[in-house]
Motif scaffolding. Sequence first.
Motif, short mmCIF file in Angstrom:
data_model
loop_
_atom_site.label_atom_id
_atom_site.label_comp_id
_atom_site.label_asym_id
_atom_site.label_seq_id
_atom_site.Cartn_x
_atom_site.Cartn_y
_atom_site.Cartn_z
N LEU A 96 0.04 -1.25 -0.09
CA LEU A 96 0.09 0.21 0.01
C LEU A 96 1.17 1.17 0.20
N SER A 97 0.41 2.19 -0.71
CA SER A 97 1.00 3.42 -0.80
C SER A 97 -0.09 4.52 -1.02
N GLY A 98 0.39 6.39 -0.94
CA GLY A 98 -1.00 6.97 -0.55
C GLY A 98 -1.44 7.24 -1.90
N ALA A 99 -1.97 8.28 -2.05
CA ALA A 99 -2.86 9.28 -3.10
C ALA A 99 -2.04 9.74 -3.77
N HIS A 100 -1.00 9.31 -2.82
CA HIS A 100 -0.04 11.85 -3.83
C HIS A 100 1.52 10.90 -3.83
N ASP A 101 1.61 9.46 -3.60
CA ASP A 101 3.27 8.73 -3.75
C ASP A 101 3.69 8.93 -4.88
N ASP A 102 5.11 8.95 -5.13
CA ASP A 102 5.11 7.89 -6.07
C ASP A 102 5.46 6.40 -5.82
N VAL A 103 5.53 6.18 -7.61
CA VAL A 103 5.56 5.07 -7.44
C VAL A 103 6.05 3.85 -8.43
N PRO A 104 7.07 2.98 -7.76
CA PRO A 104 8.10 2.80 -8.15
C PRO A 104 7.84 1.99 -9.41
N LEU A 105 9.06 1.60 -10.56
CA LEU A 105 8.40 0.40 -11.58
C LEU A 105 9.14 0.14 -11.42
N TRP A 106 8.96 -0.97 -10.18
CA TRP A 106 9.80 -2.02 -9.69
C TRP A 106 9.77 -3.17 -11.10
N GLY A 107 11.16 -3.90 -11.36
CA GLY A 107 11.26 -5.02 -11.64
C GLY A 107 11.21 -6.17 -11.64
N PRO A 108 11.57 -7.91 -11.97
CA PRO A 108 12.23 -7.96 -12.97
C PRO A 108 11.30 -7.65 -14.43
N GLY A 109 10.23 -7.56 -14.69
CA GLY A 109 9.14 -6.71 -16.17
C GLY A 109 9.50 -5.28 -16.75
N ARG A 110 8.82 -5.43 -17.17
CA ARG A 110 8.81 -3.76 -17.86
C ARG A 110 7.79 -3.51 -18.53
#
Length: 335
Positions: free
Chosen positions: A155-169
């Motif tokens: 879970l994260s907040g409504a204005h938080d950044d979303v890290p685009l974790w791998g291993p996929g794209r």
Amino acid sequence: MSAPAWALGTFADAAGPFPAVVVDGTAYDLRRIGGPELTVDALLADWEAGEARVAAAVAELTSSAAGAGAAESAVALGAGAPLAALRPLPPHAPAQILCAGANYHRHVQQIVVSTLRNAGDTRPEAELRREADAQAKARASADGPFFFTGLPSALSGAHDDVPLWGPGREHDWELELAVVIGKRAHLVDPADAMDHVAGYTMSNDISLRDVMRRPGFPMTDFLLSKNRPGFFPTGPLLVPRRFVADHRELRLELRVNGETMQDERVSDIIHDIPALISAASHATALSPGDLILTGSPAGNAGHHGNRWLRPGDVMEASITGLGRQRNRCVAPPQG
């Protein structure tokens, strides 16, 4: 749906996080009426009493402001702070998150078409659509909904950044209406299911499509594909059920960099909320605060020419009366 008279949330200012009731764009610290240890989760634990307590405080606030003017209203909730000055956190901390998959008619149809196309199927569009319609109808007539579990740590907040974790794209978006349980539910009949609902919030179930199925492994990996840190932006508001006259009329909208990707009403749902709650309660015992994500509507990345999320993209999402999310996609931290 008109704006709710009030909603709950958890927000952070310079002093740290606090539980709040939100009235007309202002957040009032509920610890002023419940003590320093009060949380939204504590209110949900005894929702009937908690809701009544907050409603009484809001009634005092609004009557005092109407009679004496907001500047002179010496009420228990205090002066409050504008939402724009606060960081929204997930409204509460659910112990369990159950997510319904493939639960909107048009979404299923689009998934089937895009999956077949990506696999190299060259049949005419009309033929692919007929197959997609058949699969959507099969989902609707199935024995019950399909669930997978979410992790609260995602879970994260409504204005938080979303890290685009791998291993996929192939990072995708999935805006969803989320149901907040307000009373223990076990082996509940659909006719009684709504009595166990405290309210609603919204969540964006970020998904890695190319990681969802491991090559050579005939099972789905929902840990790596859907439960990475920050992959569930949730909130900002928890709106009590009393303020949502018909959840089927709520409208879900999501844009990426200003371009509309999802725009659908809940009425396109396959297994409705009472059916979802009943099915979930037959699989496990639901407790106050548990979240049930009800599925994502049409308009995912596969339908938009495999337009996967990239660092720098900004997702803006809303559901009628439940507030707005704005999340920037970023590269994952190194190390």
